[in-house]
Structure formats: structure tokens, C-alpha cells
Design a protein around this motif. Sequence first.
Motif, PDB file in Angstrom:
ATOM      1  N   ASP A   9       1.230 -23.320 -11.855  1.00 14.45           N
ATOM      2  CA  ASP A   9       0.812 -23.274 -13.257  1.00 14.45           C
ATOM      3  C   ASP A   9       2.036 -23.176 -14.166  1.00 14.45           C
ATOM      4  O   ASP A   9       3.045 -22.569 -13.812  1.00 14.45           O
ATOM      5  CB  ASP A   9      -0.092 -22.072 -13.515  1.00 14.45           C
ATOM      6  N   ILE A  10       1.917 -23.754 -15.344  1.00 17.39           N
ATOM      7  CA  ILE A  10       2.973 -23.684 -16.351  1.00 17.39           C
ATOM      8  C   ILE A  10       2.577 -22.598 -17.353  1.00 17.39           C
ATOM      9  O   ILE A  10       1.472 -22.617 -17.890  1.00 17.39           O
ATOM     10  CB  ILE A  10       3.162 -25.034 -17.078  1.00 17.39           C
ATOM     11  N   VAL A  11       3.481 -21.640 -17.561  1.00 13.80           N
ATOM     12  CA  VAL A  11       3.232 -20.510 -18.457  1.00 13.80           C
ATOM     13  C   VAL A  11       4.447 -20.306 -19.356  1.00 13.80           C
ATOM     14  O   VAL A  11       5.490 -20.915 -19.148  1.00 13.80           O
ATOM     15  CB  VAL A  11       2.934 -19.206 -17.664  1.00 13.80           C
ATOM     16  N   VAL A  12       4.292 -19.421 -20.323  1.00 16.90           N
ATOM     17  CA  VAL A  12       5.404 -19.050 -21.190  1.00 16.90           C
ATOM     18  C   VAL A  12       5.767 -17.601 -20.901  1.00 16.90           C
ATOM     19  O   VAL A  12       4.905 -16.719 -20.934  1.00 16.90           O
ATOM     20  CB  VAL A  12       5.044 -19.222 -22.679  1.00 16.90           C
ATOM     21  N   ASP A  17      10.916 -16.216 -24.224  1.00 22.53           N
ATOM     22  CA  ASP A  17      10.534 -17.426 -24.948  1.00 22.53           C
ATOM     23  C   ASP A  17      10.923 -18.677 -24.165  1.00 22.53           C
ATOM     24  O   ASP A  17      11.546 -19.598 -24.690  1.00 22.53           O
ATOM     25  CB  ASP A  17      11.154 -17.440 -26.351  1.00 22.53           C
ATOM     26  N   ARG A  18      10.533 -18.702 -22.880  1.00 22.56           N
ATOM     27  CA  ARG A  18      10.841 -19.811 -21.991  1.00 22.56           C
ATOM     28  C   ARG A  18       9.571 -20.337 -21.345  1.00 22.56           C
ATOM     29  O   ARG A  18       8.719 -19.577 -20.898  1.00 22.56           O
ATOM     30  CB  ARG A  18      11.798 -19.381 -20.872  1.00 22.56           C
ATOM     31  N   ILE A  19       9.464 -21.663 -21.272  1.00 19.22           N
ATOM     32  CA  ILE A  19       8.371 -22.312 -20.575  1.00 19.22           C
ATOM     33  C   ILE A  19       8.799 -22.409 -19.114  1.00 19.22           C
ATOM     34  O   ILE A  19       9.879 -22.933 -18.817  1.00 19.22           O
ATOM     35  CB  ILE A  19       8.088 -23.711 -21.150  1.00 19.22           C
ATOM     36  N   GLU A  54       3.416 -27.519 -24.752  1.00 13.97           N
ATOM     37  CA  GLU A  54       4.440 -26.837 -23.947  1.00 13.97           C
ATOM     38  C   GLU A  54       4.461 -27.383 -22.523  1.00 13.97           C
ATOM     39  O   GLU A  54       5.533 -27.569 -21.939  1.00 13.97           O
ATOM     40  CB  GLU A  54       4.196 -25.337 -23.953  1.00 13.97           C
ATOM     41  N   GLN A  55       3.288 -27.641 -21.965  1.00 14.96           N
ATOM     42  CA  GLN A  55       3.223 -28.223 -20.619  1.00 14.96           C
ATOM     43  C   GLN A  55       3.886 -29.595 -20.601  1.00 14.96           C
ATOM     44  O   GLN A  55       4.638 -29.920 -19.671  1.00 14.96           O
ATOM     45  CB  GLN A  55       1.771 -28.332 -20.159  1.00 14.96           C
ATOM     46  N   ARG A  56       3.646 -30.388 -21.634  1.00 16.23           N
ATOM     47  CA  ARG A  56       4.254 -31.717 -21.741  1.00 16.23           C
ATOM     48  C   ARG A  56       5.774 -31.604 -21.830  1.00 16.23           C
ATOM     49  O   ARG A  56       6.497 -32.337 -21.151  1.00 16.23           O
ATOM     50  CB  ARG A  56       3.683 -32.449 -22.952  1.00 16.23           C
ATOM     51  N   ALA A  61      11.115 -32.187 -19.239  1.00 12.61           N
ATOM     52  CA  ALA A  61      12.362 -31.562 -18.770  1.00 12.61           C
ATOM     53  C   ALA A  61      12.501 -31.692 -17.255  1.00 12.61           C
ATOM     54  O   ALA A  61      13.595 -31.940 -16.743  1.00 12.61           O
ATOM     55  CB  ALA A  61      12.397 -30.091 -19.184  1.00 12.61           C
ATOM     56  N   SER A  62      11.393 -31.554 -16.536  1.00 13.97           N
ATOM     57  CA  SER A  62      11.418 -31.690 -15.076  1.00 13.97           C
ATOM     58  C   SER A  62      11.794 -33.107 -14.666  1.00 13.97           C
ATOM     59  O   SER A  62      12.615 -33.307 -13.767  1.00 13.97           O
ATOM     60  CB  SER A  62      10.060 -31.335 -14.473  1.00 13.97           C
TER      61      SER A  62
END
Length: 83
Positions: A9-12, A17-19, A54-56, A61-62
Motif C-alpha cells: 500500500d502507498i501511504v503518507v 511528509d513523505r509518500i 499522491e499514489q500517482r 517516481a518509482s
Amino acid sequence: MTADLRVGDIVVDVPRDRIVEVAALDGDELTVARPAGLSWTVRRQDCRPATAAEQRDFEIASRRREKSKSYTGAPSPLREDGT
């Protein structure tokens, strides 16, 4: 809010303050990672689910990181004397 998190899962990470991506779960602690490979442990309550935007951003970045790892570079157009 973050009770149903799963690995991947992608979280903050709100305090930083980092994704980030959830790499591991251990009770109240999450191991999270950035696309460049940096990882750390954070408390579950200090994270929130990432928004769609944010997920996008994280996915972009990945992909950028994967591309840069495969780049071998082009041969230099300069001659041996530097001109």
C-alpha cells in the motif's frame, strides 16, 4: 483509518511528509520505503492513506528510478584530446 493496511500500500508518513510504500507490518509499526530504496520504521498512527494524486506521484517516481537504473549512457562525443 490505517487499520486495514497491507504490504504494498502507498501511504503518507505525516511527520516526515513523505509518500512511501508499506514494506512490512509489525503490530503498531510499519516499515516503509521510498523508490530510491531508503526505508525506515514509523508508527501506524503517524501514517495516512495516500490520495490518488499522491499514489500517482509515487508511481511516477518509482518508474523514473527504474529507468535511471537501466540507463547505461551514450558514448562521449568528445575526442580523446577533449575537443
